[in-house]
Design a protein around this motif. Sequence first.
Motif, short mmCIF file in Angstrom:
data_model
loop_
_atom_site.label_atom_id
_atom_site.label_comp_id
_atom_site.label_asym_id
_atom_site.label_seq_id
_atom_site.Cartn_x
_atom_site.Cartn_y
_atom_site.Cartn_z
N MET A 17 0.87 -1.17 0.00
CA MET A 17 0.00 0.00 0.00
C MET A 17 0.90 1.22 0.00
O MET A 17 1.79 1.33 0.86
N GLU A 28 -13.66 -5.48 7.23
CA GLU A 28 -15.11 -5.51 7.44
C GLU A 28 -15.82 -5.22 6.14
O GLU A 28 -15.49 -4.25 5.45
N MET A 29 -16.81 -6.05 5.80
CA MET A 29 -17.57 -5.78 4.59
C MET A 29 -18.68 -4.79 4.91
O MET A 29 -19.37 -4.92 5.90
N VAL A 30 -18.83 -3.79 4.06
CA VAL A 30 -19.91 -2.82 4.18
C VAL A 30 -20.71 -2.91 2.89
O VAL A 30 -20.17 -2.63 1.82
N LYS A 31 -21.96 -3.35 3.01
CA LYS A 31 -22.74 -3.48 1.78
C LYS A 31 -24.17 -3.05 1.99
O LYS A 31 -24.85 -3.59 2.84
N PRO A 32 -24.60 -2.05 1.20
CA PRO A 32 -26.02 -1.72 1.26
C PRO A 32 -26.83 -2.85 0.62
O PRO A 32 -26.32 -3.55 -0.25
N GLY A 35 -26.91 -2.31 -3.76
CA GLY A 35 -25.78 -1.49 -4.15
C GLY A 35 -24.44 -2.16 -3.96
O GLY A 35 -24.33 -3.27 -3.46
N GLN A 36 -23.44 -1.40 -4.37
CA GLN A 36 -22.05 -1.85 -4.38
C GLN A 36 -21.56 -2.21 -2.97
O GLN A 36 -21.83 -1.48 -2.02
N PHE A 38 -18.42 -2.71 -0.29
CA PHE A 38 -17.08 -2.18 -0.03
C PHE A 38 -16.44 -2.96 1.12
O PHE A 38 -17.14 -3.58 1.91
N ARG A 40 -14.01 -2.20 4.33
CA ARG A 40 -13.31 -1.21 5.15
C ARG A 40 -12.24 -1.98 5.92
O ARG A 40 -12.56 -2.90 6.67
N LYS A 54 -8.46 1.97 5.25
CA LYS A 54 -8.57 2.09 3.79
C LYS A 54 -9.88 1.46 3.37
O LYS A 54 -10.31 0.47 3.95
N THR A 55 -10.50 2.01 2.34
CA THR A 55 -11.72 1.43 1.81
C THR A 55 -11.48 0.91 0.40
O THR A 55 -10.87 1.60 -0.41
N PHE A 56 -11.91 -0.31 0.16
CA PHE A 56 -11.77 -0.92 -1.16
C PHE A 56 -13.15 -1.23 -1.72
O PHE A 56 -14.08 -1.47 -0.96
N LYS A 57 -13.27 -1.24 -3.03
CA LYS A 57 -14.46 -1.75 -3.68
C LYS A 57 -14.36 -3.27 -3.64
O LYS A 57 -13.32 -3.81 -4.05
#
Lengths: 188, 324
Positions: A17, A28-32, A35-36, A38, A40, A54-57
Amino acid sequence: MANYSTNEFKGGLKIMMDGEPCSILENEMVKPGKGQAFNRVRIRKLISGKVLEKTFKSGDSVEGADVMDTDLAYLYTDGEFWHFMNNDTFEQIAADEKALGEAGKWLVENDVCTITLWNGSPIVVTPPNFVELEITETDPGLKGDTAGTGGKPATLSTGAVVRVPLFVQIGEVIKVDTRSGEYVGRVK
Amino acid sequence: MSVNLWAPSASIATLKQRAHIMHTIRHFFYQRAVMEVETPSLSQASVTDVHLASFSTSFVGPGHAKGLPLYLQTSPEFAMKRLLAADSGAIFQICKAFRNEEAGKHHNPEFTMLEWYRPGFDEFALMDEMNALIKLVLQVPDAERVSYQQAFINALGVDPLTASVEQLQALACEQGFADIAQHEPDKDTLLQLLFCMKVEPTIGQQVPCFVYHFPASQAALAQICAHDERVAGRFELYYKNMELANGFNELTNANEQAQRFNQDNAYREQHGLAQVPMDKRLIQALEHGLPACAGVALGIDRLIMLATNKQQIKDVIAFDIHRA
């Protein structure tokens, strides 16, 4: 070096990085619902020690870092480098002051340390969790005081300074937790 | 650290609370004369939504020696709409929903969903009913309401409906997401990134919060609003950093629904995602006539996390995916 997708992220994975090898601490997965997704991710930069988020798609991938930990015995320092040896292969590796960091004050000859190598070069030296060192300097203190109210500073043979109970004297060997820098007990 | 993987991930005390909440929810709907229904978990079609991944399997048996491809449902929406088209009237269902590629603090690939439909309601009337249910289960005051546009402006000072892709890219870069944002050409991905990371943490912290009128490009299965074509009759409920529910003023137009499914599959093709067969039986049901209605899906596990003050979904389900 292989690439890792976000699905392979987990604590301990080593990735590149900003041109620096990093270790993933938390993912941690963040998912609506619609929607897409991400990821974290909390990351520790291995050279600077900095922790950042850092946030990744989700589904993206990052380059892995060729980082490995190896257990080596501390031999000696020539003032510029600190020399370690693999007790099985007798191969020697020299770490510079930057890699050594705070570890210098806990190095005892023949103690086995963990050396983190990036592309074969040492970047971090981690001393054993506990080391035994002799006290070279401390106030005599009061006889018979065993309560240890607050304690007193003591200088150890490596130059490290730790707080010890009042009854501990010059010449005694004590056990210290290198992670916290705290006195654990006297060694008989 | 060793973990006993035979043992439940939730405590028995939490599971007792869970059972009590399930009873409360069912009682709520029975009192309001909403009929409980059950629809298939396995279906020959599935959702085309480009951000949902279905599990698939195959039925081998009488009539299908070579195997009939089946999908585990990501929600019971399509089958429930077929019941509505057959004049079921108001219905609710509590069932397992299945979503591949999702696991984490707030996600388990198999989870429990409460979904209900109200013919004759619009999305605001359904929010009223949902508010009553949430108050009952969580013992909280009335939920707040804010439009998507206003929530976005309040948090970030930018109007999501008028902002260009370039403006949103610049905003996301400012907010620390340059790695993702600088090459992201999709406006909705940028909006979702900013909404998830920067808007959500600012809403529903004290009391639950409904966000309504999502952008038309994120309508999913909601109607586009007649008063403003930039937004859709879609709402979400947020509370304490958790997305709890997603509801629609339901799209009833069969042609438009088929068109959206086809658009999804076209996007899937462009982006190397698997094609999903369109649910033709849903389209036929819409052609037959879906009554004007509103519907909403609520993640029961997350609701129970809030009710029992637990931080992870595995704390409220008997066996999470790692123990399944």
